[in-house]
Design a protein around this motif. Structure first.
Motif, short mmCIF file in Angstrom:
data_model
loop_
_atom_site.label_atom_id
_atom_site.label_comp_id
_atom_site.label_asym_id
_atom_site.label_seq_id
_atom_site.Cartn_x
_atom_site.Cartn_y
_atom_site.Cartn_z
N LEU A 65 -15.00 -14.63 -3.12
CA LEU A 65 -16.40 -14.22 -2.99
C LEU A 65 -17.40 -15.25 -3.49
O LEU A 65 -18.61 -15.05 -3.36
CB LEU A 65 -16.61 -12.91 -3.76
CG LEU A 65 -15.81 -11.72 -3.22
CD1 LEU A 65 -15.80 -10.59 -4.24
CD2 LEU A 65 -16.36 -11.25 -1.89
N MET A 107 -17.88 -4.41 0.66
CA MET A 107 -16.59 -3.99 0.09
C MET A 107 -16.74 -2.69 -0.70
O MET A 107 -15.79 -1.93 -0.83
CB MET A 107 -16.01 -5.09 -0.80
CG MET A 107 -16.88 -5.53 -1.92
SD MET A 107 -16.27 -7.11 -2.57
CE MET A 107 -17.48 -7.40 -3.85
N THR A 202 -14.31 -8.75 2.87
CA THR A 202 -14.76 -7.66 2.00
C THR A 202 -14.01 -6.37 2.28
O THR A 202 -13.81 -5.56 1.37
CB THR A 202 -16.28 -7.44 2.14
OG1 THR A 202 -16.62 -7.18 3.50
CG2 THR A 202 -17.05 -8.64 1.63
#
Length: 264
Positions: A65, A107, A202
Motif C-alpha cells: 500500500l 479494502m 485492496t
C-alpha cells in the motif's frame, strides 16, 4: 453528556523521565533493533508481538500500500506542497484525505462485505461459499453498487499484486474461507456482469485482513499509515524535481484553449 469515567485508561503506551513503554514493552531495549516498522504497527494494533508468519503477511500488506505512482493522492500531496512548502505535514494530510471507497480505502468495504456474508462465528461450520458468493453479488447488483475489491482501471486481467499477496498468505497460514469467498465472489461478479473484474490489491488485502480477524472499521487505517510513507517520498521528489507547477500550467492552458475566448 455521558457518564464521567472514574479513571482515564489506555493500554497503548506511557512514559516517565527515564522510561518509554509501548504495549508493555520497553521501547529502547525491547523494540528498537528488534522490530521492523510493520511489526511495531502490528504490536500497536493488537497488543502482542506478531509471529514470524504473521509478520511476513502483515508486512506484505502494508508494503503493498505504500506506493502506486502518480495517483490522485500523490497529486494532491504534491500540489499542496507546491502551494505551502513550509508545511510538509499538510501536504501528506492532503494526500491522505483522498483515501476512500475508490482509492486505497476500498479494502475496508471488501472486509465489511466478507464479514457480513460470513460472520466469524460461522467459520468452519461448512457454510456453502458458492451460495454466499451468489447472494453477495446479487445484493450489490440489486442496488446497482460496485462490489468492493473487484476491478481496476489499469491492471487487467490480473492485478499483479493480488496473486503474490494470496501466495504469501497461503504460505503463512492466512488463506482460509475469506480468501476463498472473495475469489468466488469475483467469479460470480464476472459471470453476471460480463466484465473483466480482477480482484485488486485492496480486495486481496481486505480478505487477508479478515483472515487475521482485524475489525473492518480499522482496515482502511493500514492504507493510511502505509501511504503516508509513499507521500513523503513524493514530496521529497517534488522538492527536487517539481512537476506540480507544470501540471497546473498545462491544465490552465488546455482549459483556455477549449473553453476560453475564441475556443473552438
Amino acid at each position: 453528556m455521558g457518564k464521567r469515567k472514574e479513571k482515564i485508561t489506555s493500554n497503548i503506551g506511557w512514559s516517565t523521565p527515564d522510561k518509554i513503554c509501548v504495549r508493555g514493552l520497553d521501547l529502547p531495549n525491547e523494540i528498537l533493533g528488534h522490530m521492523n516498522l510493520g511489526d511495531l504497527a502490528f504490536l500497536q494494533l493488537t497488543g502482542r508481538k506478531a509471529t514470524p508468519e504473521e509478520s511476513r503477511v502483515f508486512n506484505a500488506i502494508v508494503i503493498t500500500l505504500v506506493e502506486h505512482g502518480i495517483t490522485p493522492s500523490a497529486l494532491a500531496a504534491r500540489m499542496t506542497y507546491m502551494g505551502a512548502p513550509e508545511s510538509l505535514q499538510a501536504a501528506v494530510a492532503a494526500g491522505l484525505c483522498g483515501l476512500g471507497t475508490v482509492f486505497v480505502g476500498s479494502m475496508e468495504g471488501a472486509s465489511k462485505m466478507l464479514y457480513e456474508a460470513l460472520p466469524q462465528d460461522k467459520l468452519g461450520t461448512g457454510v456453502d461459499l458458492d451460495a454466499l458468493a451468489v447472494e453477495t453479488v446479487e445484493k450489490f447488483r440489486a442496488r446497482k453498487a460496485i462490489v468492493p475489491g473487484l476491478g481496476h482501471p489499469v491492471h487487467k486481467p490480473v492485478d499483479p499484486r493480488t496473486p503474490r499477496l494470496f501466495q504469501i498468505a497461503a504460505e503463512n497460514g492466512k488463506s482460509g474461507e475469506y480468501v476463498a469467498l472473495i475469489q468466488k465472489i469475483q467469479g460470480v461478479a464476472e459471470a453476471k456482469s460480463g466484465k473483466m473484474l480482477p480482484i485488486n490489491a485492496t480486495g486481496a488485502i481486505g480478505a487477508i485482513c479478515c483472515e487475521f480477524g482485524f475489525p473492518w472499521k480499522i482496515v482502511r487505517g493500514f492504507g493510511v499509515m502505509a501511504r503516508a510513507i509513499g507521500l513523503v517520498g513524493h514530496i521529497l521528489e517534488e522538492s527536487e524535481n517539481p512537476i506540480s507547477y507544470e501540471l497546473w500550467q498545462r491544465a490552465e492552458q488546455e482549459i483556455l484553449e477549449t473553453s476560453g475566448p475564441g475556443a473552438k
